[in-house]
Design a protein around this motif. Structure first.
Motif: not given
Ligand SMILES: NC(=O)c1ccc[n+]([C@@H]2O[C@H](COP(=O)([O-])OP(=O)(O)OC[C@H]3O[C@@H](n4cnc5c(N)ncnc54)[C@H](O)[C@@H]3O)[C@@H](O)[C@H]2O)c1
Length: 432
Positions: A136, A160, A214
């Motif tokens: 990201t 994210y 993530e």
């Protein structure tokens, strides 16, 4: 930077597939004006015609119809236009792996480039696609900076939030699962959280970085893959010792520290067999995760060997696989264990038949098998049945139709062993 927290009212959803379209329809029913963007013209036209191109998602058709009537959802092929009109941008275009299991960015990279052309000062960009840790910020944030000449954290906000829903119950999961959110900085986290509070109204888990958010999704998938592999390994041992693995699991899991998963003929889909490579390919090549991938991928081979052990050579034997889909009740074939079963059976020169009520004859043929309906006279020529995906329609399977069948390999340990054996067929589950 422009303050947008008070009036997050428009959203661009980039990628109107199974997840993106569902998200768009949900947001469009929660007071947002939603601009969907996709590269597929048919999808864009269908959305603009008020149709629902995603099937078998309870509640979705109704949400899509409401959004169409209220004119809160539209779609375009022009991603920058959709982004320009929006306070928030949700990215839900897939990252996959190729044949060699290398990470494949061919869909998302161009999407991000288009997004970068449309953002303005104050835009909040949230990635929801499952990503390798660090992407990201380092891959996409930097690419957006390079193209837009705007600075992340100064000119635009970045967050994210992994999408963790399950096909066939996406809308239910969106409301029930806590939403994990990580931000580039405090303000990005605050805005993304404010957005999800309004858009989903579910519990939020705010984590300390983009990378934590993530990795939480990849870790979830690795956990499941490794634990299924463990169950598969234990099941092979149970087979060898003549012990019933489902019974072992029920007994072991009766205290709070054991969470044994279920063994089976393999792991398919676009999550569990793929996302471990986002971990393996980023610096961990020989650990337990790659071993687990190997164990799970070899279960189809193991199943074929079990059949061979029982009935001898499979050359010219008629073998019917039940279920092309990677799991029950979904029309999706990504990494389906049936693809591996077909490969192994072909090596053994068996005649391969395939049934799946969710696919038509041509679709089945394209996978290199003969399509066989469950009322076909040829069922009596079948020597071996393999259950791969336990679709609803198989719950009432009439085993009497398989009058010459010698063996049933129950790849999901769900069939009725007594009933099958009473008809003179050998029953074999995985560790059962
Ligand atoms: N499907 C699931 O069950 C599931 C579950 C959890 C998370 N996810 C996450 O959601 C992601 C998307 O999954 P999905 O099932 O919606 O995928 P999908 O294949 O159904 O849809 C992807 C959409 O993206 C579009 N697309 C491709 N390139 C594009 C581009 N450059 N710009 C705009 N649109 C583009 C495609 O045309 C397609 O409509 C997955 O990669 C995964 O990270 C999926």
């Amino acid at each position: 930077m422009k303050e947008i927290s008070g009036h997050l009212s428009s959203v661009a959803v980039i990628g109107l597939g199974k997840i993106g379209f569902t998200l768009a329809a949900v947001f469009a029913n929660k007071g947002f004006t939603v601009y969907g963007a996709d590269v597929n013209e048919q999808v864009v036209n269908s959305v603009n015609d008020g149709k629902c191109h995603i099937k078998n998602e309870p509640g979705l058709e109704q949400l899509a119809q409401n959004a169409y009537k209220q004119r809160t959802l539209s779609a375009t092929l022009n991603t920058p236009e959709a982004v320009k009109k929006s306070d928030v941008v949700i990215v839900i275009v897939p990252v996959l792996v190729d044949e060699q299991n290398n990470i494949d960015y061919q869909y998302i990279d161009p999407a991000v480039e288009e997004i970068a052309k449309g953002i303005k000062k104050g835009t909040l960009i949230i990635f929801e696609t499952t990503l390798p840790t660090g992407d990201t910020r380092n891959r996409f944030g930097k690419k957006i900076e390079e193209i837009s000449k705007l600075r992340m954290g100064e000119d635009f906000y970045l967050a994210y939030s992994p999408e963790r829903v399950y096909s066939n119950r996406i809308i239910q999961d969106l409301g029930n699962y806590p939403k994990v959110v990580g931000g580039l900085d405090g303000k990005s986290l605050e805005l993304a959280s404010a957005f999800y509070e309004k858009a989903l109204g579910c519990e939020l888990i705010k984590v300390s970085s983009l990378e934590t958010a993530e990795f939480s999704k990849v870790a979830e998938c690795v956990y499941r893959d490794v634990n299924i592999a463990l169950a598969n390994e234990l099941a092979k041992f149970a087979d060898d010792k003549g012990v019933n693995m489902p019974e072992v699991i029920a007994a072991s899991n009766s205290q709070p520290f054991s969470h044994l998963h279920f063994p089976g003929v393999g792991v398919g889909g676009h999550c569990i067999p793929i996302y471990p490579y986002f971990f393996i390919n980023k610096g961990l090549n020989n650990g337990i995760t790659s071993m687990a991938r190997e164990v799970n991928d070899k279960m189809s081979d193991y199943a074929v060997l079990q059949i061979e052990k029982e009935i001898g050579s499979l050359e010219n034997k008629n073998i019917l696989i039940l279920g092309l889909a990677f799991r029950e009740n979904v029309k999706e074939t990504t990494k389906s264990s049936t693809l591996l079963l077909i490969k192994h059976l072909r090596e053994k020169q068996a005649n391969i038949f395939l049934n799946d009520p969710l696919f038509n004859e041509d679709e089945i043929k394209s996978y290199g098998a003969v399509s066989l309906a469950l009322n076909d006279k040829q069922l009596s020529d079948i020597d071996v049945l393999i259950l791969q995906a336990f679709h609803e329609q198989y719950k009432d399977l009439d085993f009497n139709s398989f009058s010459n069948c010698k063996m049933v390999l129950d790849g999901r340990n769900v069939l009725n062993k007594e009933e099958i054996e009473s008809l003179g067929m050998k029953y074999k589950g995985i560790g059962n």
